[in-house]
Design a protein around this motif. Structure first.
Motif, mmCIF file in Angstrom:
data_model
loop_
_atom_site.group_PDB
_atom_site.id
_atom_site.type_symbol
_atom_site.label_atom_id
_atom_site.label_comp_id
_atom_site.label_asym_id
_atom_site.label_seq_id
_atom_site.Cartn_x
_atom_site.Cartn_y
_atom_site.Cartn_z
ATOM 1 N N GLY A 26 14.728 -41.883 -51.633
ATOM 2 C CA GLY A 26 14.884 -42.028 -53.076
ATOM 3 C C GLY A 26 13.581 -42.369 -53.764
ATOM 4 N N LEU A 27 12.848 -43.315 -53.227
ATOM 5 C CA LEU A 27 11.579 -43.748 -53.811
ATOM 6 C C LEU A 27 10.467 -43.585 -52.790
ATOM 7 N N PRO A 28 9.271 -43.187 -53.225
ATOM 8 C CA PRO A 28 8.145 -43.156 -52.276
ATOM 9 C C PRO A 28 7.864 -44.565 -51.736
ATOM 10 N N LEU A 29 7.411 -44.642 -50.488
ATOM 11 C CA LEU A 29 7.150 -45.950 -49.870
ATOM 12 C C LEU A 29 6.153 -46.774 -50.661
ATOM 13 N N LYS A 30 5.238 -46.114 -51.340
ATOM 14 C CA LYS A 30 4.252 -46.820 -52.161
ATOM 15 C C LYS A 30 4.970 -47.738 -53.163
ATOM 16 N N PHE A 31 5.977 -47.202 -53.832
ATOM 17 C CA PHE A 31 6.705 -47.973 -54.835
ATOM 18 C C PHE A 31 7.648 -48.992 -54.212
ATOM 19 N N VAL A 32 8.274 -48.623 -53.102
ATOM 20 C CA VAL A 32 9.147 -49.557 -52.387
ATOM 21 C C VAL A 32 8.331 -50.780 -51.954
ATOM 22 N N THR A 33 7.136 -50.525 -51.407
ATOM 23 C CA THR A 33 6.274 -51.618 -50.955
ATOM 24 C C THR A 33 5.846 -52.494 -52.125
ATOM 25 N N GLN A 34 5.437 -51.879 -53.221
ATOM 26 C CA GLN A 34 5.030 -52.662 -54.396
ATOM 27 C C GLN A 34 6.180 -53.530 -54.891
ATOM 28 N N PHE A 35 7.388 -52.985 -54.906
ATOM 29 C CA PHE A 35 8.564 -53.742 -55.320
ATOM 30 C C PHE A 35 8.830 -54.897 -54.359
ATOM 31 N N MET A 36 8.811 -54.603 -53.054
ATOM 32 C CA MET A 36 9.092 -55.653 -52.062
ATOM 33 C C MET A 36 8.065 -56.784 -52.138
ATOM 34 N N LYS A 37 6.819 -56.442 -52.424
ATOM 35 C CA LYS A 37 5.776 -57.467 -52.494
ATOM 36 C C LYS A 37 6.013 -58.458 -53.624
ATOM 37 N N THR A 38 6.813 -58.082 -54.617
ATOM 38 C CA THR A 38 7.129 -59.029 -55.689
ATOM 39 C C THR A 38 8.089 -60.106 -55.202
ATOM 40 N N MET A 39 8.768 -59.857 -54.091
ATOM 41 C CA MET A 39 9.761 -60.797 -53.573
ATOM 42 C C MET A 39 9.448 -61.334 -52.185
ATOM 43 N N VAL A 40 8.533 -60.682 -51.486
ATOM 44 C CA VAL A 40 8.244 -61.035 -50.097
ATOM 45 C C VAL A 40 6.747 -61.273 -49.950
ATOM 46 N N ASN A 41 6.383 -62.481 -49.511
ATOM 47 C CA ASN A 41 4.975 -62.804 -49.301
ATOM 48 C C ASN A 41 4.616 -62.469 -47.860
ATOM 49 N N ALA A 42 4.265 -61.207 -47.619
ATOM 50 C CA ALA A 42 3.987 -60.749 -46.261
ATOM 51 C C ALA A 42 2.993 -59.593 -46.312
ATOM 52 N N GLU A 43 2.432 -59.313 -45.150
ATOM 53 C CA GLU A 43 1.629 -58.103 -44.990
ATOM 54 C C GLU A 43 2.593 -56.943 -44.773
ATOM 55 N N PHE A 44 2.223 -55.772 -45.246
ATOM 56 C CA PHE A 44 3.034 -54.569 -45.057
ATOM 57 C C PHE A 44 2.190 -53.517 -44.365
ATOM 58 N N VAL A 45 2.787 -52.837 -43.393
ATOM 59 C CA VAL A 45 2.094 -51.765 -42.696
ATOM 60 C C VAL A 45 3.093 -50.645 -42.410
ATOM 61 N N LEU A 46 2.582 -49.417 -42.378
ATOM 62 C CA LEU A 46 3.392 -48.250 -42.075
ATOM 63 C C LEU A 46 2.992 -47.704 -40.715
ATOM 64 N N ILE A 47 3.982 -47.500 -39.847
ATOM 65 C CA ILE A 47 3.761 -46.741 -38.620
ATOM 66 C C ILE A 47 4.511 -45.433 -38.822
ATOM 67 N N GLY A 48 3.753 -44.360 -38.911
ATOM 68 C CA GLY A 48 4.350 -43.058 -39.170
ATOM 69 C C GLY A 48 4.239 -42.146 -37.974
ATOM 70 N N CYS A 49 5.095 -41.146 -37.954
ATOM 71 C CA CYS A 49 5.057 -40.109 -36.925
ATOM 72 C C CYS A 49 5.169 -38.770 -37.633
ATOM 73 N N GLN A 50 4.290 -37.845 -37.270
ATOM 74 C CA GLN A 50 4.302 -36.512 -37.877
ATOM 75 C C GLN A 50 5.559 -35.763 -37.439
ATOM 76 N N PRO A 51 6.429 -35.397 -38.408
ATOM 77 C CA PRO A 51 7.626 -34.643 -38.045
ATOM 78 C C PRO A 51 7.320 -33.159 -37.894
ATOM 79 N N GLY A 52 8.228 -32.466 -37.231
ATOM 80 C CA GLY A 52 8.185 -31.009 -37.194
ATOM 81 C C GLY A 52 9.130 -30.517 -38.269
ATOM 82 N N SER A 53 10.369 -30.287 -37.908
ATOM 83 C CA SER A 53 11.361 -29.777 -38.846
ATOM 84 C C SER A 53 12.182 -30.908 -39.448
ATOM 85 N N THR A 54 12.371 -30.859 -40.779
ATOM 86 C CA THR A 54 13.194 -31.862 -41.462
ATOM 87 C C THR A 54 14.287 -31.180 -42.275
#
Length: 162
Positions: free
Chosen positions: A101-129
């Motif tokens: 629904g929302l790009p992770l960029k915005f989800v992270t920015q929103f969560m940071k308003t409520m959670v005092n933590a470091e945020f990191v993304l571990i991604g995996c390149q998909p093939g077919s979605t």
């Protein structure tokens, strides 16, 4: 940065598996979360299968009071299918995720308003979605491997800050 370094200073960790399990390889994060729940029993680690709506888990994450929030997701970064990447979820890479629904960029920015933590993304390149596809065998194996690596790192007892 390697996986071990990500977690070395974190006492309380939330792992958010993100993805859609009916869109082929987009299920990567969900597969990691479900497997990690089976492998890990650590009261200082909260593993959540967030599906396509990680923003719906912000309250639960905030109540856990983590030092580190790890978002695990399929990310199209033009890598080899099955390749991992560790990135800042607020960086431009986060905009490449389109099945949620929302790009992770915005989800992270929103969560940071409520959670005092470091945020990191571990991604995996998909093939077919594509819709109504099963995750590929390669992505299943990569999800299993990441879950095992994370369980190995996070099973160590760390003193709670609570």
């Amino acid at each position: 940065m390697n996986l071990e370094e990500l977690f070395q200073n974190a006492k309380r960790v939330v792992i958010c598996g993100i993805g859609n399990d009916i869109r082929g390889d987009d299920a990567f994060g969900v597969l990691v979360a479900e497997r990690l729940k089976e492998l890990l029993d650590n009261p200082n680690v909260l593993v959540l299968n967030c599906g396509e709506v990680p923003e719906n888990y912000t309250g639960k994450i905030a109540n856990f009071k983590p030092d580190l929030v790890v978002l695990v997701d399929a990310v199209d970064f033009n890598g080899e299918v099955g390749e991992y990447i560790i990135a800042d979820p607020e960086g431009t890479l986060g905009e490449a995720i389109s099945t949620h629904g929302l790009p992770l960029k915005f989800v992270t920015q929103f969560m940071k308003t409520m959670v005092n933590a470091e945020f990191v993304l571990i991604g995996c390149q998909p093939g077919s979605t594509g819709l109504f596809q099963e995750p590929s065998e390669l992505i299943r194996k990569r999800a299993e491997r990441l879950a095992e690596l994370l369980a190995g790192i996070l099973k160590r007892d760390k003193p709670s800050t609570m």
